[in-house]
Scaffold this motif. Structure first.
Motif, short mmCIF file in Angstrom:
data_model
loop_
_atom_site.label_atom_id
_atom_site.label_comp_id
_atom_site.label_asym_id
_atom_site.label_seq_id
_atom_site.Cartn_x
_atom_site.Cartn_y
_atom_site.Cartn_z
N ILE A 1 4.20 -0.47 0.13
CA ILE A 1 5.13 -0.77 1.23
C ILE A 1 6.48 -1.25 0.70
N ILE A 2 6.71 -1.10 -0.64
CA ILE A 2 7.98 -1.65 -1.15
C ILE A 2 9.18 -0.82 -0.74
N THR A 3 8.95 0.40 -0.23
CA THR A 3 10.09 1.15 0.30
C THR A 3 10.59 0.52 1.60
N ILE A 4 9.70 -0.21 2.27
CA ILE A 4 10.08 -0.86 3.53
C ILE A 4 10.43 -2.32 3.29
N LEU B 1 5.83 -7.60 -6.43
CA LEU B 1 5.02 -8.42 -7.34
C LEU B 1 3.65 -8.71 -6.73
N TYR B 2 3.59 -8.87 -5.41
CA TYR B 2 2.30 -9.14 -4.78
C TYR B 2 1.36 -7.95 -4.93
N GLU B 3 1.92 -6.76 -4.81
CA GLU B 3 1.08 -5.56 -4.97
C GLU B 3 0.57 -5.46 -6.40
N ARG B 4 1.41 -5.83 -7.35
CA ARG B 4 0.96 -5.81 -8.74
C ARG B 4 -0.16 -6.81 -8.96
N GLU B 5 -0.05 -7.98 -8.33
CA GLU B 5 -1.08 -8.99 -8.47
C GLU B 5 -2.41 -8.51 -7.89
N VAL B 6 -2.35 -7.92 -6.69
CA VAL B 6 -3.57 -7.42 -6.07
C VAL B 6 -4.18 -6.29 -6.92
N HIS B 7 -3.29 -5.48 -7.53
CA HIS B 7 -3.79 -4.43 -8.42
C HIS B 7 -4.50 -5.04 -9.63
N ASP B 8 -3.94 -6.11 -10.17
CA ASP B 8 -4.56 -6.79 -11.32
C ASP B 8 -5.95 -7.29 -10.98
N LEU B 9 -6.06 -7.97 -9.86
CA LEU B 9 -7.28 -8.74 -9.59
C LEU B 9 -8.33 -7.94 -8.83
N LYS C 1 3.37 3.47 8.87
CA LYS C 1 4.00 3.54 10.20
C LYS C 1 4.07 2.17 10.85
N VAL C 2 2.95 1.44 10.79
CA VAL C 2 2.91 0.12 11.44
C VAL C 2 3.86 -0.84 10.76
N THR C 3 3.87 -0.82 9.40
CA THR C 3 4.77 -1.73 8.68
C THR C 3 6.22 -1.41 8.99
N ILE D 1 -6.81 -2.32 -6.75
CA ILE D 1 -6.34 -1.42 -5.70
C ILE D 1 -5.06 -0.74 -6.18
N VAL D 2 -5.06 0.60 -6.11
CA VAL D 2 -3.91 1.35 -6.61
C VAL D 2 -2.92 1.55 -5.47
N PHE D 3 -1.72 1.06 -5.65
CA PHE D 3 -0.68 1.26 -4.63
C PHE D 3 0.15 2.46 -5.03
N GLU D 4 -0.06 3.56 -4.32
CA GLU D 4 0.60 4.81 -4.70
C GLU D 4 2.08 4.73 -4.40
N GLY D 5 2.88 5.10 -5.39
CA GLY D 5 4.34 5.05 -5.24
C GLY D 5 4.94 3.79 -5.80
#
Lengths: 141, 167
Positions: free
Chosen positions: B105-108, B114-122, B45-47, B125-129
Motif C-alpha cells: 500500500i506504499i503507493t497510497i 518500514l512497517y511492511e518490511r517489519e511484517v515481512h521479517d517476522l 481499492k479500500v485503502t 508475508i510478501v508485499f508485492e511491489g
C-alpha cells in the motif's frame, strides 16, 4: 603492595555500554556518577572511549545483533579489563530470556566479573558492585 | 461525552455502501475505534478510498497475526484532519499461509514502507511491489525462511537453525 596493583585499585576508570536495553539501567548508571553519590572517592571517572577505560559498565540485554560489536568493543579495552553486568537483562536476559534474538546474559558472550542485580539496580547497588570489584582486585585476582 | 459514535457509524456505512460484500465485517468497537475486515483482493481499492476520500492518510502501525490456518495483517489507519477527534480504523486482511502475498500500500500511503518490511521479517508475508524487503529488524546472519513470530516455529528450532547458519 606492588605499585601497579595499588594504582589500579585507586583509579578504575569506567565506560558505559548499552547492549540493547530499555535505558532504565542507563539512567541509574548516570545517577550513580553524579556528585551526590561521589563515585570519584573510589577513583572512578567516566570515560567516553573503551581504550581509556578499565571497567565496562554493561547494561541491557545482549542481542544477537549487538554481539559482534560488543566483542569488538571489549577487545578494544586495554588489559587488564573488567566487566560489570548491571541489571537483570545483562545478567541473565531478564524478561527477554527465551526470546529468539537475545542471549541469556552477557557472560554467554564476554567474561563478566561482577553482577549487579535489579531492574533497574539503584545507584547504591551499582556502587556496591564497583566496590566489590575493587575488593576482588585488592584480594589479588 | 464519548458516546456519540455517529461519525464512526458513518464511515462504516460508507464502506458498506461502496464495497458491499467485499467488506466481511465492519463494526464500531467504541468511540474513535472502528474495526473492518475485508477481502484481500480489494485491499488496494479500500485503502485508496479511505486515504483519498476519507483522509485516512496516516498508518499508525501494521501488525501481523498468526491464525494457525491463515495469516492476518492489520493496518491501523488514522484519520488526519485538523479539528475533530481522530478515528483509528483497523483494517484486517487475511491471507493463506502457504501463499502469503499481499499488494503493497506504499503507493497510497508511503509511511507504510518500514512497517511492511517489519511484517515481512517476522511473518514472511510478501508485499508485492514493495521496493526493498531485505531484513529490517532481525539480526545479521539470520537464516532465510525463518519467521520467528509464526506459531509453528519453536524457540529450539530457531536456535538450531541459527547455529547451522553460523557454521
Amino acid at each position: 603492595m606492588d605499585i601497579i596493583k595499588w594504582a589500579r585499585i585507586k583509579s578504575p576508570w569506567v565506560f558505559h555500554f548499552n547492549a540493547g536495553g530499555c535505558n532504565g539501567c542507563d539512567i541509574e548508571v548516570l545517577a550513580s556518577l553524579i556528585p551526590r553519590y561521589d563515585i570519584e572517592r573510589f577513583g572512578m571517572i567516566l570515560r567516553g572511549s573503551p581504550r581509556h577505560a578499565d571497567v565496562m559498565l554493561l547494561t541491557g540485554t545482549v542481542t544477537r545483533q549487538i554481539k559482534d560489536r560488543l566483542i569488538r568493543i571489549y577487545e578494544q579495552m586495554a588489559e587488564p579489563k573488567f566487566v560489570m553486568a548491571i541489571g537483570s537483562c545483562a545478567m541473565s536476559g531478564g524478561v527477554f530470556q527465551n526470546c529468539y534474538s537475545v542471549y541469556e546474559g552477557a557472560d554467554k558472550v564476554i567474561p563478566v566479573d561482577v553482577y549487579v542485580p535489579g531492574c533497574p539496580p539503584r545507584p547504591q547497588a551499582i556502587i556496591d558492585g564497583a566496590v566489590k570489584l575493587l575488593q576482588k582486585l585488592a584480594a589479588g585476582k | 461525552m464519548l458516546s456519540d459514535i455517529s461519525k464512526e457509524q458513518e464511515i462504516v456505512n460508507n464502506l458498506k455502501d461502496k464495497f458491499g460484500d467485499k467488506i466481511i465485517e465492519a463494526k464500531v468497537q467504541s468511540a474513535r475505534r472502528v474495526f473492518v475486515t475485508i477481502d484481500s483482493k480489494s485491499l488496494i481499492k479500500v485503502t485508496k478510498f479511505l486515504a483519498k476520500e476519507k483522509n485516512y492518510t496516516h498508518v499508525a502501525t501494521i501488525s501481523g497475526l498468526d491464525l494457525v490456518k491463515n495469516l492476518a495483517v492489520i493496518y491501523h489507519l488514522r484519520e488526519y484532519h485538523s479539528k475533530e477527534q481522530f478515528i483509528t480504523l483497523s483494517l484486517k486482511v487475511e491471507v493463506a499461509k502457504d501463499k502469503p502475498k499481499l499488494p503493497t500500500i506504499i503507493t497510497i500511503i508511503p509511511g507504510a514502507e518500514l512497517y511492511e518490511r517489519e511484517v515481512h521479517d517476522l511473518f514472511g508475508i510478501v508485499f508485492e511491489g514493495h521496493p526493498d524487503l531485505s531484513p529490517l529488524i532481525l539480526p545479521e546472519h539470520w537464516p532465510s525462511g525463518v519467521y520467528p513470530l509464526r506459531k509453528e516455529y519453536k524457540l529450539e528450532d530457531i536456535k538450531t537453525k541459527i547455529e547451522k547458519v553460523k557454521k
